[in-house]
Design a protein around this motif. Structure first.
Motif, mmCIF file in Angstrom:
data_model
loop_
_atom_site.group_PDB
_atom_site.id
_atom_site.type_symbol
_atom_site.label_atom_id
_atom_site.label_comp_id
_atom_site.label_asym_id
_atom_site.label_seq_id
_atom_site.Cartn_x
_atom_site.Cartn_y
_atom_site.Cartn_z
ATOM 1 N N VAL A 144 23.292 27.346 6.148
ATOM 2 C CA VAL A 144 24.440 28.198 5.773
ATOM 3 C C VAL A 144 24.117 29.664 6.023
ATOM 4 O O VAL A 144 24.921 30.408 6.610
ATOM 5 N N LEU A 145 22.942 30.097 5.600
ATOM 6 C CA LEU A 145 22.553 31.498 5.785
ATOM 7 C C LEU A 145 22.435 31.849 7.266
ATOM 8 O O LEU A 145 22.836 32.950 7.679
ATOM 9 N N SER A 146 21.895 30.935 8.056
ATOM 10 C CA SER A 146 21.741 31.221 9.485
ATOM 11 C C SER A 146 23.096 31.491 10.129
ATOM 12 O O SER A 146 23.244 32.411 10.942
ATOM 13 N N PHE A 147 24.109 30.693 9.761
ATOM 14 C CA PHE A 147 25.446 30.899 10.312
ATOM 15 C C PHE A 147 26.121 32.131 9.701
ATOM 16 O O PHE A 147 26.849 32.851 10.392
ATOM 17 N N LYS A 204 18.862 36.078 10.119
ATOM 18 C CA LYS A 204 19.237 34.802 10.739
ATOM 19 C C LYS A 204 17.997 34.099 11.289
ATOM 20 O O LYS A 204 17.812 32.885 11.108
ATOM 21 N N THR A 205 17.130 34.854 11.925
ATOM 22 C CA THR A 205 15.889 34.304 12.454
ATOM 23 C C THR A 205 14.998 33.794 11.333
ATOM 24 O O THR A 205 14.388 32.722 11.438
ATOM 25 N N LEU A 206 14.923 34.538 10.240
ATOM 26 C CA LEU A 206 14.108 34.128 9.094
ATOM 27 C C LEU A 206 14.629 32.824 8.484
ATOM 28 O O LEU A 206 13.846 32.010 7.972
ATOM 29 N N ALA A 207 15.941 32.618 8.542
ATOM 30 C CA ALA A 207 16.513 31.358 8.046
ATOM 31 C C ALA A 207 16.003 30.184 8.876
ATOM 32 O O ALA A 207 15.684 29.112 8.338
ATOM 33 N N TYR A 208 15.883 30.382 10.188
ATOM 34 C CA TYR A 208 15.355 29.324 11.048
ATOM 35 C C TYR A 208 13.865 29.095 10.791
ATOM 36 O O TYR A 208 13.386 27.952 10.828
ATOM 37 N N VAL A 209 13.141 30.176 10.541
ATOM 38 C CA VAL A 209 11.726 30.034 10.194
ATOM 39 C C VAL A 209 11.592 29.215 8.909
ATOM 40 O O VAL A 209 10.703 28.358 8.793
ATOM 41 N N TRP A 210 12.485 29.458 7.968
ATOM 42 C CA TRP A 210 12.483 28.719 6.705
ATOM 43 C C TRP A 210 12.688 27.226 6.960
ATOM 44 O O TRP A 210 11.996 26.385 6.373
ATOM 45 N N ILE A 211 13.625 26.893 7.841
ATOM 46 C CA ILE A 211 13.877 25.491 8.174
ATOM 47 C C ILE A 211 12.615 24.840 8.735
ATOM 48 O O ILE A 211 12.207 23.754 8.301
#
Length: 231
Positions: free
Chosen positions: A175-178, A201-208
């Motif tokens: 959700v945050l990435s989008f 947004k990039t940090l959200a992907y790192v979190w995933i």
């Protein structure tokens, strides 16, 4: 200063996700879930490098406007690999929660991914121009957002049902990435400061990626400690 800080951030990001991906691939053994997680991380990092490396070069040399073609090709490749990223993530969730059936959902993911890829290939996207079409930027991201919604729904409902603490916030990361990505698509060209939302947004992907990495590393550590106790 922007060039140096952004380049440093991108270097740490690309190095981090690719190394986590390689770790998961090499340590996953016969576990398909973690193997796919590692592949997904490498796809993310390698795909983003096609855009971020030319961007870093442009920032450190003659500016973004003088490297529009290279940046455009990089954006195209990133768009394609992000589509693959979500298809892989969908299958990871199916494996993790032992989901059977739901063929319509699977068909929807693949159909939306295919539509997204086809839309990315249209020349109207004007990938090689610095002032590319905003309308086509929206068109190609509609199926992408729909893929995201399906995966958010799947992640949220299944993690709650399984009381999955390790992946319990996966849906939130997506959700945050989008949430950070949509304003960039709509307004970054008009208001350059909006482009800084690509950082969270990039940090959200790192979190995933880190969710999968952390769980696998923890399980391997537990196995190692159990082996040592047995000795």
């Amino acid at each position: 200063m922007q060039a140096i800080m952004e380049t440093l951030f991108d270097t740490l990001y690309l190095t981090g996700v690719i190394l986590m991906g390689i770790y998961m691939i090499s340590k996953s053994g016969n576990n398909k879930q973690y193997k796919l997680f590692g592949i997904m991380a490498v796809v993310l990092g390698v795909g983003d490098s096609f855009h971020l490396i030319p961007r870093a070069y442009a920032l450190l040399t003659t500016g973004l406007e003088n490297h529009a073609a290279a940046l455009g090709v990089g954006k195209l490749i990133t768009s394609l690999t992000m589509t693959v990223f979500y298809v892989i993530l969908y299958h990871i969730l199916r494996i993790r929660y032992d989901i059977k059936g739901r063929e319509k959902m699977t068909y929807a993911i693949y159909a939306l991914g295919l539509v997204r890829i086809i839309l990315c290939m249209f020349p109207q996207n004007e990938w090689l121009l610095s002032d590319a079409s905003l309308a086509w930027g929206i068109y190609r991201n509609i199926p992408f957002a729909m893929m995201g919604l399906i995966i958010i729904y799947l992640s949220y409902t299944e993690s709650k049902k399984a009381n999955d603490r390790a992946f319990g916030n996966m849906w939130l990361a997506i959700v945050l990435s989008f949430a950070f990505y949509v304003p960039v698509v709509l307004w970054a060209d008009r208001y350059p400061l909006v482009g800084t939302l690509m950082i969270p947004k990039t940090l959200a992907y790192v979190w995933i990626v880190y969710m999968g990495f952390k769980e696998l590393r923890g399980k391997l550590q537990e196995r190692k400690e159990l082996g040592e106790r047995a000795l």
